[in-house]
Design a protein around this motif. Structure first.
Motif, short mmCIF file in Angstrom:
data_model
loop_
_atom_site.label_atom_id
_atom_site.label_comp_id
_atom_site.label_asym_id
_atom_site.label_seq_id
_atom_site.Cartn_x
_atom_site.Cartn_y
_atom_site.Cartn_z
N PHE A 163 69.59 52.54 -75.59
CA PHE A 163 68.81 52.22 -76.94
C PHE A 163 68.90 51.87 -77.90
CE2 PHE A 163 67.29 55.93 -73.49
CZ PHE A 163 66.05 55.55 -73.56
N PRO A 164 69.43 50.46 -78.04
CA PRO A 164 70.02 49.83 -79.18
C PRO A 164 68.97 50.11 -79.71
CG PRO A 164 69.04 48.21 -77.32
CD PRO A 164 69.27 49.16 -76.98
N GLU A 165 68.02 50.38 -80.03
CA GLU A 165 66.74 50.09 -81.37
C GLU A 165 67.62 51.18 -82.38
OE1 GLU A 165 65.06 52.29 -78.24
OE2 GLU A 165 66.22 50.69 -77.52
N ILE B 31 72.58 63.53 -78.71
CA ILE B 31 72.28 62.21 -78.53
C ILE B 31 71.47 61.61 -78.16
CG2 ILE B 31 73.37 61.98 -76.58
CD1 ILE B 31 74.28 59.78 -78.93
N LEU B 32 70.48 62.85 -77.37
CA LEU B 32 68.91 62.14 -77.07
C LEU B 32 68.12 62.57 -78.61
CD1 LEU B 32 69.01 64.25 -74.00
CD2 LEU B 32 68.40 61.96 -74.06
N GLU B 33 68.11 63.29 -79.05
CA GLU B 33 67.49 63.40 -80.19
C GLU B 33 67.77 62.45 -81.35
OE1 GLU B 33 64.86 65.54 -81.16
OE2 GLU B 33 65.38 66.50 -78.94
N ALA C 208 77.61 57.14 -74.97
CA ALA C 208 77.95 55.44 -75.03
C ALA C 208 76.87 55.03 -73.85
CB ALA C 208 79.75 55.37 -74.18
N TYR C 209 76.58 55.50 -73.14
CA TYR C 209 74.83 54.96 -71.74
C TYR C 209 73.55 54.79 -72.94
CZ TYR C 209 71.30 53.90 -68.51
OH TYR C 209 70.21 53.29 -68.12
N LEU C 210 73.40 55.92 -73.43
CA LEU C 210 72.29 56.23 -74.52
C LEU C 210 72.54 55.36 -75.48
CD1 LEU C 210 71.57 60.70 -74.10
CD2 LEU C 210 70.69 58.28 -72.79
N ALA C 211 73.33 54.90 -76.57
CA ALA C 211 73.72 54.14 -76.87
C ALA C 211 73.07 52.64 -76.68
CB ALA C 211 74.85 54.61 -77.53
N ALA D 252 77.70 57.13 -81.85
CA ALA D 252 77.97 58.02 -80.31
C ALA D 252 78.97 57.89 -81.22
CB ALA D 252 77.12 57.48 -79.28
N ALA D 253 79.88 57.90 -80.98
CA ALA D 253 81.65 58.40 -81.04
C ALA D 253 81.53 59.57 -81.90
CB ALA D 253 82.61 57.53 -81.56
N ASP D 254 80.57 59.77 -83.00
CA ASP D 254 80.84 60.60 -84.26
C ASP D 254 79.91 61.98 -83.69
OD1 ASP D 254 82.26 59.96 -86.81
OD2 ASP D 254 80.13 58.34 -86.06
#
Length: 211
Positions: free
Chosen positions: A78-80, A21-23, A72-75, A154-156
């Motif tokens: 970083f909405p961009e 998710i970070l990548e 969920a947090y990172l999504a 992010a759910a995927d």
């Protein structure tokens, strides 16, 4: 790397989900590899995660543990990166993100440990039965290209990781719906980068802890 975003992980852990998710997010981050054993139970790391487990992230002064929460947090942070649907369209997104964190993980873990509930006990278990969970999941990944619709989210990352590992290690039967879904969600540059980084980290860990 940017010290305001830190990943605490071990390449032989669910930290691979957090790395992916970070990548996908694409923001710079620093990695701290935490060895199993004393390091993971040290006072310094317990101040990050009192459970003494990885992964965890620190974003400024905010600490997040648990892979579904990290996704969920990172999504949201970083909405961009466009990894979460608009709030008014998040029903399926939240549903399947936490379905994977709850019923799917619990049911597959119980089965692997030989702790499946009998018919009488199923009413007292949140997931009911492993059969119900897997039938529901098979239908869900067959409805649209991605779990929350036509757009990757992010759910995927989170659900896909569970399915990918399940197929690899045999905790999920290799039905066409699971295989096809995993092929779709894993065919991403961010996933390949994350795997390369974690595989490289595994080599580093092996050098420090030879067999």
């Amino acid at each position: 790397m940017h010290d305001s975003l830190v990943l605490y992980t071990n390449p032989m852990s669910r930290g691979r989900i957090a790395r992916w998710i970070l990548e996908e997010v694409g923001a710079p981050y620093r990695t701290e590899l935490i060895d199993y054993g004393p390091a993971m139970k040290s006072p310094d790391y317990l101040a990050i995660n009192p459970m003494g487990k990885v992964p965890a992230i620190r974003h400024g002064t905010t600490i997040v543990t648990e892979c579904a929460a990290i996704c969920a947090y990172l999504a949201d942070a970083f909405p961009e990166a466009d990894l979460a649907p608009p709030l008014t369209a998040r029903g399926a997104y939240y549903r399947w993100l936490f379905f994977a964190a709850g019923p799917l993980e619990a049911a597959t873990t119980d089965r692997d440990l030989g702790m499946e509930p009998n018919t009488e006990q199923q009413a007292r278990v949140g997931y009911g039965s492993i059969e119900a969970v897997l039938e529901t999941l098979e239908q869900a990944v067959s409805v649209s290209e991605y779990i929350a619709g036509a757009h990757f989210s992010a759910a995927d990352v989170y659900l896909g990781s569970h399915i990918g590992w399940g197929l690899q290690f045999g905790s999920l039967e290799s039905c066409p719906a699971f295989v096809d879904y995993w092929a779709r969600v894993s065919d991403r540059e961010a996933f390949r980068r994350a795997n390369e980084l974690d595989d490289r980290a595994m080599s580093s860990v092996a050098k420090h802890h030879p067999a």
